[in-house]
Design a protein around this motif. Structure first.
Motif, PDB file in Angstrom:
ATOM      1  N   GLY B 149       0.482   1.647   1.109  1.00 23.60           N
ATOM      2  CA  GLY B 149       0.379   1.364   2.538  1.00 23.60           C
ATOM      3  C   GLY B 149       1.680   0.871   3.145  1.00 23.60           C
ATOM      4  O   GLY B 149       1.775   0.677   4.353  1.00 23.60           O
ATOM      5  N   LYS B 158      -2.761  -7.422  -7.669  1.00 19.44           N
ATOM      6  CA  LYS B 158      -3.496  -7.882  -6.490  1.00 19.44           C
ATOM      7  C   LYS B 158      -4.981  -8.033  -6.827  1.00 19.44           C
ATOM      8  O   LYS B 158      -5.608  -9.039  -6.485  1.00 19.44           O
ATOM      9  CB  LYS B 158      -3.281  -6.883  -5.338  1.00 19.44           C
ATOM     10  N   ASN B 175      -7.842   0.473   4.016  1.00 16.48           N
ATOM     11  CA  ASN B 175      -7.049   0.459   5.236  1.00 16.48           C
ATOM     12  C   ASN B 175      -6.748   1.894   5.678  1.00 16.48           C
ATOM     13  O   ASN B 175      -5.874   2.564   5.124  1.00 16.48           O
ATOM     14  CB  ASN B 175      -5.748  -0.322   4.980  1.00 16.48           C
ATOM     15  N   GLU B 178      -3.565   3.657   9.745  1.00 17.49           N
ATOM     16  CA  GLU B 178      -2.476   4.636   9.883  1.00 17.49           C
ATOM     17  C   GLU B 178      -1.922   4.776  11.303  1.00 17.49           C
ATOM     18  O   GLU B 178      -2.187   5.752  11.999  1.00 17.49           O
ATOM     19  CB  GLU B 178      -2.929   6.009   9.380  1.00 17.49           C
ATOM     20  N   ASN B 302      -6.756  -2.234   0.406  1.00 19.68           N
ATOM     21  CA  ASN B 302      -5.906  -1.186  -0.145  1.00 19.68           C
ATOM     22  C   ASN B 302      -5.840  -0.011   0.806  1.00 19.68           C
ATOM     23  O   ASN B 302      -6.774   0.278   1.549  1.00 19.68           O
ATOM     24  CB  ASN B 302      -6.437  -0.701  -1.497  1.00 19.68           C
ATOM     25  N   ASN B 303      -4.730   0.659   0.714  1.00 23.11           N
ATOM     26  CA  ASN B 303      -4.481   1.821   1.536  1.00 23.11           C
ATOM     27  C   ASN B 303      -5.283   3.029   1.012  1.00 23.11           C
ATOM     28  O   ASN B 303      -5.640   3.082  -0.166  1.00 23.11           O
ATOM     29  CB  ASN B 303      -2.967   2.098   1.482  1.00 23.11           C
ATOM     30  N   THR B 306      -3.575   4.783  -1.919  1.00 23.72           N
ATOM     31  CA  THR B 306      -3.670   3.971  -3.135  1.00 23.72           C
ATOM     32  C   THR B 306      -5.022   4.227  -3.794  1.00 23.72           C
ATOM     33  O   THR B 306      -5.110   4.475  -5.003  1.00 23.72           O
ATOM     34  CB  THR B 306      -3.589   2.467  -2.774  1.00 23.72           C
TER      35      THR B 306
END
Ligand SMILES: Cc1cc2nc3c(=O)[nH]c(=O)nc-3n(C[C@H](O)[C@H](O)[C@H](O)COP(=O)(O)O)c2cc1C
Lengths: 110, 577
Positions: B149, B158, B175, B178, B302-303, B306
């Motif tokens: 991200g 994490k 997440n 964007e 988390n993105n 990911t």
């Protein structure tokens, strides 16, 4: 694990024969993939061709949308790009029915 | 009909393939093969600047840099005998490697069976049936996966923080905000392969001990939202979400939350506020969300990208994932390559691929074959990387050293006609618009920097302005509350670092040679070069060009809007800027 195999096997039974996939993510639809999808279905119905016409996501080649990937038995699997309505109809008539690959529209091959 | 073989041909330099096709056709005819072999012209071969490409199927032998003289060799060995012809170069190995995008463009995102048929949810079943949460976290640490991200924080580490905190309720959030201009990797993953993200989240939920997850997706992505919601329903119906998943006793469910499209809501603490239904403003950290997050419960954010990596890691093993990429950055990265590049789109490459390979070998080079000026990475938090650093292998550390960041994956290619002052103004203007206004350094600093840049682009700049830009940047970096303010000046700083000369041309010479800052250039016709063709006059949308084909032409500077159409239209370089 067993459950996954069940789903997989059942699904694979339905996945035989020729197919066409149209990239129907935002980038594809913005470039006219919905029109292409409708034209493919219409042309297939008119000619009574049995081919599964399905949607998929973005294959990354946004510059060449709408993308149409075609698999017909005995013909190399190719992806046509920048497809318009008339190209879509030609894909059904020439590629699917005639097993002849179209010139000048292929952007990717297997 | 009923061809036995096919020969696919393409000029990867973009030239005319017809002479080659005719020669090939003549050869096949002489050999009596025309009925059996179809010649197919490709529109694009996916490789560039490698001369004529020829591919013969069903053997799947691909040649590049094929010359007319090679035709006979190819027909004799490959078409007739099915063997590779010696002495002709074959196709170089593929530069892209698709892990995150492994299913995009392949599965029907609205049908869970497609995903399952390609080993979807197998990683989850493996994790739930044979691993405990600590083993999952160890495996993640071994993989070396870092957050995609923007921050690049090690994902396993994490997760271990949230795992260690004791609490009755924990959360995992995807997440999908964007907000970077030019980036759309996450949208494509959510639209093209939503189940891989759901599977990654469920594995993450199991590892940290969460029973509930949220996907925070911006409302401007309606198709992504619809497909994710459908995917959640299908996963629930199949028993991959909900109570007692795979009979393991693990309960986990997911919900979508819509963001209203504020850039700052991609920042994790602002995102949490937004999910809670509050105004999307960041708060100071620590406490980090992994300790105190959503409703003060331990929360992992988390993105999208990911998370989409995670099923692959557990299917193929962390060691194998860690073999891809560079020492400090494992795996692949998806980039949205846009701007002045011939083939814009999404590319996924192993970490360590150079920018030059991305822009030229995969992207096909610069539009209209102009010269490349720089590549912008990391969006409004990133910077520019000039032409002479294009051979840098892309990873978190290398881009950081160059004064940019990996960011979430936006990559905007700029050519010699792009003005760095104009670009800095665009990115900074974006951050000023998107600043939440809570902290003074970002709110006031950003505005002041933008004012200075506007001054410079109007020709009212002074040399001391450049120092002031640097000073305010420093203050914003040190004192802003969140990443938005801390990084907002990066585009300005990095353009100042590499293109100070361009700034000085604006400030001292009062000239914008790129023709972007409207007050700092004029179009004039160079009468010696003018062929009086009238193309400029015909292209002018505001009738600012007077004259005739007999007497020649003049541009009326009062009427001219500096749109540049005449400049582009002139075939004799007879218009100066
Ligand atoms: C202003 C700002 C905007 C951000 N926007 C996003 C975003 O759109 N998507 C994203 O995944 N992370 C974004 N981030 C980073 C997140 O705060 C967070 O680091 C990330 O989601 C963590 O996920 P990862 O470890 O998987 O990368 C943003 C950060 C800042 C400061």
């Amino acid at each position: 694990m067993q459950k996954l195999d069940e789903i997989k096997n059942k699904f694979q039974q339905t996945q035989k024969g020729s197919w066409i996939k149209v990239g129907m993510s935002t980038c594809g639809i913005a470039a006219g993939a919905d029109v292409v999808m409708a034209a493919l279905k219409d042309e297939a119905r008119k000619n009574n061709v049995s081919v599964r016409i399905e949607q998929c996501g973005c294959a990354g080649m946004c510059f060449a949308e709408p993308l149409v990937e075609v698999f017909v038995e005995g013909v190399p699997q190719v992806t046509y790009g920048a497809v318009k309505e008339d190209t879509a109809r030609a894909i059904i008539q020439k590629h699917v029915m005639g097993k002849e690959i179209l010139n000048d529209y292929i952007y990717k091959m297997q | 009909m009923g061809y036995e073989k096919r020969i696919f041909i393409c000029d990867t330099d973009g030239g005319n393939i017809k002479p080659f096709e005719d020669a090939l056709n003549a050869n096949l005819r002489a050999e009596g093969l025309v009925e059996k072999v179809q010649i197919v012209r490709l529109a694009d071969a996916g490789i560039y600047r490698k001369g004529v490409m020829v591919k013969v199927t069903p053997e799947n032998i691909v040649y590049i840099d094929v010359k007319m003289d090679d035709i006979k060799k190819i027909v004799d060995s490959t078409v007739k005998m099915g063997q590779a012809a010696p002495d002709i170069a074959q196709k170089p190995p593929e530069k892209q490697l698709k892990i995150v995008l492994r299913n995009c463009g392949n599965v029907d995102p609205e049908r869970i069976e497609d995903y399952v048929a390609l080993d979807g949810y197998k990683a989850l079943s493996k994790v739930l049936e044979s691993m405990n949460p600590d083993q999952v976290i160890d495996e993640m640490k071994k993989s070396g996966l870092r957050g995609r991200g923007g921050g690049g924080y090690p994902t396993g580490l994490k997760w271990s923080f949230a795992r260690k905190v004791q609490d009755d309720q924990k959360f995992i959030i995807c997440n999908g905000d964007e907000g970077d201009p030019g980036a759309y990797m996450d949208r494509s993953v959510l639209e093209g392969d939503p189940h891989s993200v759901l599977e990654g989240m469920t594995i993450g939920g199991y590892a940290i001990g969460a029973s509930k997850g949220f996907l925070y997706i911006r409302a401007e992505y309606p198709l992504a939202v619809a497909r994710v919601e459908k995917a959640i329903e299908q996963a629930r119906a199949s028993g991959f979400l909900g109570k007692n998943i795979f009979g393991s006793g693990f309960d986990f469910d997911l919900e979508v939350r819509l963001g209203a499209g504020a850039f700052v809501c991609g920042e994790e603490t602002a995102l949490i506020a937004s999910v809670e239904g509050k105004r999307g403003c960041p708060r100071p950290r620590p406490p980090f969300p992994a300790v105190k997050g959503l409703w003060n419960k331990p929360t992992i954010i988390n993105n999208v990208e990911t998370l989409a990596n995670i099923p692959y890691i557990f299917l193929n093993g962390a060691e194998n994932f860690a073999k891809i990429g560079t020492e400090s950055s494992r795996g692949t990265k998806v980039f949205a390559v846009t701007g002045k590049v011939k083939h814009s789109g999404l590319v996924e490459v192993p970490m360590g691929t150079t920018l030059r390979e991305i822009v030229f070998d995969i992207g096909g080079g610069i539009l209209d074959d102009k010269k490349i000026k720089a590549v912008q990475t990391g969006g409004p938090s990133g910077g520019v990387i000039p032409e002479n650093f294009l051979d840098t292998p892309v990873d978190y550390d290398n881009l950081g050293k160059l004064g940019s960041i990996m960011g979430s994956g936006g990559m905007i290619v700029m050519d010699e006609g792009d003005c760095v002052v104009d670009i800095s103004k665009f990115y900074l203007g974006f951050c000023v618009d998107e600043s939440c206004g809570k902290c003074a350094p970002c709110r006031i600093g950003g505005k002041q920097m933008l004012t200075i840049l506007e001054k410079i682009s109007q020709g009212k700049g002074e040399l001391s302005d450049l120092d002031n830009l640097r000073k305010i940047s420093f203050a914003m970096k040190k004192a802003s509350l969140c990443g938005l303010g801390q990084t907002a000046s990066n585009p300005v700083l990095s353009t100042l670092r590499y293109f100070e000369l361009d700034y000085k041309q604006h400030v001292v010479d009062k000239r914008c040679f790129q023709g972007k800052c409207k007050d700092l250039f004029v179009f004039t016709i160079i009468q010696d070069k003018c062929k009086k063709c009238s193309l400029c006059q015909r292209n002018c949308p505001v009738d600012a060009i007077s004259g005739s084909r007999e007497e020649g032409f003049l541009i009326d500077q009062k009427k001219c809007t500096r749109c540049g159409r005449c400049f582009e239209a002139c075939k004799f370089d007879a218009i100066s800027r």
